[in-house]
Design an enzyme around this catalytic site. Structure first.
Site, short mmCIF file in Angstrom:
data_model
loop_
_atom_site.label_atom_id
_atom_site.label_comp_id
_atom_site.label_asym_id
_atom_site.label_seq_id
_atom_site.Cartn_x
_atom_site.Cartn_y
_atom_site.Cartn_z
N LYS A 88 0.80 -1.21 0.00
CA LYS A 88 0.00 0.00 0.00
C LYS A 88 0.85 1.28 0.00
O LYS A 88 0.34 2.35 -0.31
CB LYS A 88 -0.98 -0.02 1.19
CG LYS A 88 -1.98 -1.15 1.11
CD LYS A 88 -2.63 -1.18 -0.24
CE LYS A 88 -3.84 -2.06 -0.41
NZ LYS A 88 -3.95 -3.33 0.25
N MET A 104 -11.06 -6.48 3.69
CA MET A 104 -11.88 -7.43 4.46
C MET A 104 -13.33 -7.47 4.02
O MET A 104 -14.23 -7.66 4.83
CB MET A 104 -11.82 -7.11 5.97
CG MET A 104 -10.44 -7.17 6.54
SD MET A 104 -10.40 -6.99 8.32
CE MET A 104 -11.11 -8.53 8.84
N CYS A 105 -13.58 -7.28 2.74
CA CYS A 105 -14.96 -7.33 2.25
C CYS A 105 -15.14 -8.36 1.15
O CYS A 105 -16.05 -8.26 0.33
CB CYS A 105 -15.42 -5.96 1.78
SG CYS A 105 -15.54 -4.77 3.10
N GLY A 106 -14.22 -9.33 1.08
CA GLY A 106 -14.44 -10.44 0.16
C GLY A 106 -13.60 -10.41 -1.11
O GLY A 106 -13.83 -11.20 -2.02
N SER A 148 -11.31 -13.70 -1.35
CA SER A 148 -12.08 -14.93 -1.57
C SER A 148 -12.76 -14.90 -2.93
O SER A 148 -12.92 -15.94 -3.56
CB SER A 148 -13.03 -15.20 -0.41
OG SER A 148 -14.16 -14.41 -0.50
N ASN A 183 -7.76 -9.20 12.03
CA ASN A 183 -6.95 -8.87 10.85
C ASN A 183 -5.76 -9.82 10.70
O ASN A 183 -4.78 -9.50 10.04
CB ASN A 183 -6.48 -7.41 10.95
CG ASN A 183 -6.01 -6.86 9.60
OD1 ASN A 183 -6.44 -7.33 8.54
ND2 ASN A 183 -5.12 -5.88 9.64
C1 SPV Z 1 -5.75 -4.09 2.94
O1 SPV Z 1 -5.92 -3.74 4.12
O2 SPV Z 1 -6.40 -3.59 2.00
C2 SPV Z 1 -4.78 -5.12 2.60
C3 SPV Z 1 -3.78 -5.45 3.57
O3 SPV Z 1 -4.77 -5.61 1.51
S1 SPV Z 1 -2.71 -4.14 3.80
O4 SPV Z 1 -1.41 -4.57 3.43
O5 SPV Z 1 -2.81 -3.80 5.20
O6 SPV Z 1 -3.12 -3.03 2.98
MN MN Z 2 -5.97 -4.38 0.13
#
Ligand code: SPV
Ligand code: MN
Length: 621
Positions: A227, A269-271, A274, A383
């Site tokens: 990110k 975390m919204c799918g 998956s 997480n």
């Molecule tokens: C997210 O949080 O969107 C991820 C993991 O994919 S992270 O590396 O924390 O961004």
């Molecule tokens: Mn992400």
């Protein structure tokens, strides 16, 4: 160049760096070695020997521990360092540059002074690892070389699994200054975790394409290629005329061996992961995509080659492919899960029963353990994640490394929305999709970022956390992007989280496999759709056979009518919230957006007059 740090580099390190003939790179490396002041430096090339060294270091330094299954290790982040730190993540914006209050920004000079102060001597007594990567496939128009400096073997190890090697790519680019440079230090460690959380900072300097990350270990704050680079890439893309997106890329398999490539933007975390790994389909990527227009076609690549995915809720029924990989030998880093005394990995939602004691991100753990604020500590953190190279997946798409990317048939936007949107629908056209499904996407917050979960927030294109340009410009870029394409991808919205009025989930987790097949058919217009005020929805007669074929389930007409009911009041209040957000928080909102919202509002009001507040699909036939 490099002479001042030659002693710390050693002969081999010095030779490897000298073989990359790039003055800017050498200057930066020398500068940050001097500033961070590690006692020694390990320079990696693309050889397996370097990967081996990093794996060993991660174990030796206690950043990872071996688990009972071969190749599996576990890493723990500090108790208060389990997610992306949105507050401590800031853009360094020069005084004279266009910005926007939606960006968390700090004056560049002031920010640089602060972060340089924080990282001065931060690696004293430690070993610095320098590793090179290529974002996107190598030797491609999409490629961006990136150099990572880190004192964490866990971070370097994760990146080795997640990204394509780039030492050779750096040797090829000569003196080009178009590369990203990432500096990370976990800072002082106590019991193996970052101690100075107050000094946790992620500062992003788009002017130089450098990101600084200090006093943190959680991957989202430290894995520079993920990110952190994504924020740089959004800025770079905006200048160069392409897009950087928080999107999966997958091959959806249709009739007669047809493969249709789809992109999917979902908040964390919204799918997203998956969806990208559904049985019967093939995965190109699960998190970040670069999109370019090439010869009138929209094409996309996966920026990464591995997965850093949420582990909670993964079981053999809902996510059979990932489950299979996670329970067999192979190189996998688990983070913030529960480990029992024999080194077995557990997470909330795994098949079988979870032990009542073990070791987790809070140290020794037992059922009912409370933290210092009296909050019960779950066995695995919400997480908690896994990291592996996609080569472990049986369903990897054969075109993952295609330097031309894959041609995009459709784009999916998905949010965590318990009461407004139907499970799947299609936009009327590119503009409607971009503005109403993308730019107006709302989602409830999750444990992927620090702070309260379950708060409904606008998250344009699921990319809001990472935007490094003003939101209005970002939306403009999108609108432009749809112009001049020979085939304009269809745009869809999905919602896996819809509930009834008592709060019960309305769809089974596996239903998403059916929505995907429907979207694939729609890209080719193999089935028709029903026009509603909010978009085109599936017909019952198309979904019923798909449920049978794809997941071997019946699908009752009453269930269809309930989940595809257009909820007018909820849709109208969503429009109000979106309008308010754009009016109050965003400078220069494109007129087209406000107009599209008003049109949607009018369509909904008209339908309400005719059919009432909650409208079942057959009314629109
Ligand atoms: C997210 O949080 O969107 C991820 C993991 O994919 S992270 O590396 O924390 O961004
Ligand atoms: Mn992400």
């Amino acid at each position: 160049m490099l002479e001042k740090v030659r002693g710390r580099l050693g002969e081999e390190g010095y030779r490897k760096l000298s073989e990359i003939r790039n003055k800017r790179l050498h200057r930066l490396i020398e500068e940050y070695i001097e500033l961070c002041n590690p006692s020694k430096v390990f320079v990696c090339d693309d050889s397996p020997r370097c990967e081996e060294y990093i794996r060993e270091q991660a174990i030796r330094k206690g950043e990872e521990r071996k688990l009972s299954i071969k190749g599996h290790t576990v890493h723990f982040d500090g108790y208060n360092d389990q997610a992306r730190d949105k507050r401590g993540t800031m853009f360094l914006i020069p005084k004279d540059i266009e910005s926007d209050s939606s960006l968390n920004a700090i004056d560049r000079d002031e920010g640089l002074r602060e972060i340089r102060g924080i990282i001065e001597n931060i690696m004293e007594g430690k070993e610095l690892i320098i590793k090179f990567f290529c974002l996107g496939p190598v030797d491609s128009e999409f490629s961006i070389p990136a150099a990572q400096l880190t004192d964490s073997a866990y971070v370097a190890h994760s990146e080795g699994l997640l990204y394509r090697p780039g030492y050779e790519q750096f040797r090829k680019i000569g003196e080009s200054e178009r590369f990203f440079f990432l500096v990370h230090s976990a800072g002082e460690l106590e019991k193996g975790v970052s101690k100075n959380i107050d000094g946790r900072r992620v500062y992003i300097d788009m002017k130089e394409n450098i990101v600084y990350s200090a006093n943190t270990q959680y991957g989202g704050n430290t894995i520079g290629l993920k990110k952190l680079s994504m924020r740089l890439a959004i800025h770079l893309a905006s200048h160069e005329g392409w897009l950087t997106e928080h999107m999966l890329v997958m091959g959806a398999h249709g009739p007669n061996d047809r493969v249709t490539y789809l992109l999917g933007a979902f908040p964390s975390m919204c799918g997203k992961t998956s969806t990208s790994m559904m049985p019967g389909e093939t995965i190109v990527g699960d998190d970040i995509a670069y999109l370019r227009k090439m010869d009138g076609e929209l094409r996309a690549v996966n920026v990464e080659r591995g997965v850093f995915g949420v582990i909670g809720g993964i079981n053999s029924r809902d996510d059979p492919i990932i489950y299979q990989v996670l329970t067999h030998p192979g190189e996998i880093i688990f983070s913030n899960i529960l480990v029992n005394e024999t080194g077995e990995a557990y997470w909330v939602g795994k098949n079988g029963r979870i032990p009542t004691k073990g070791f987790n991100h809070s140290g020794e753990w037992f059922l009912g353990k409370l933290d210092s604020e009296g909050v019960e500590i779950p066995p695995s953190h919400p997480n908690a994640r896994f990291t592996f190279d996609m080569k472990l997946l049986p369903n990897i798409d054969s075109r993952i490394d295609d330097p031309q990317g894959v041609e995009v048939g459709g784009i999916i936007y998905g949010g965590r929305d318990s009461h407004t949107s139907v499970p799947v629908m299609e936009a009327f056209n590119w503009e409607h999709g971009i503005l109403i499904m993308g730019a107006s996407l709302e989602s409830e917050t999750t444990a992927a970022t620090l702070g309260k979960s379950g708060v409904r927030k606008l998250d344009p294109m699921s990319n809001h956390d990472f935007l490094s340009i003003p939101l209005s410009r970002y939306i403009w870029n999108y609108l432009d992007f749809g112009k001049g394409l020979r085939y304009v991808p269809k745009i869809f919205a999905v919602n896996y989280f819809l509930r009834d009025f008592e709060g019960n989930p309305l769809t089974d987790k596996v239903a998403k496999r059916v929505w995907l097949k429907w979207m694939e058919l729609r890209v080719h217009e193999d089935v028709e759709a029903i026009k509603t005020p909010v978009g085109l929805i599936p017909r019952y007669e198309d979904l019923k056979p798909l449920f049978k074929k794809v997941v071997n389930q019946g699908f009752k007409e009453e269930a269809y009518a309930e989940i595809f009911t257009i909820r007018v009041p909820e849709n109208l209040s969503r429009i109000e919230r979106v309008k308010e957000f754009y009016r109050e928080k965003v400078l220069n909102t494109p007129e087209a957006l406000l107009k599209a919202l008003e049109e949607q509002e009018k369509r909904l009001e008209k339908a309400r007059e005719e059919y009432g507040y909650y409208i079942t699909p057959e009314k629109f036939i």
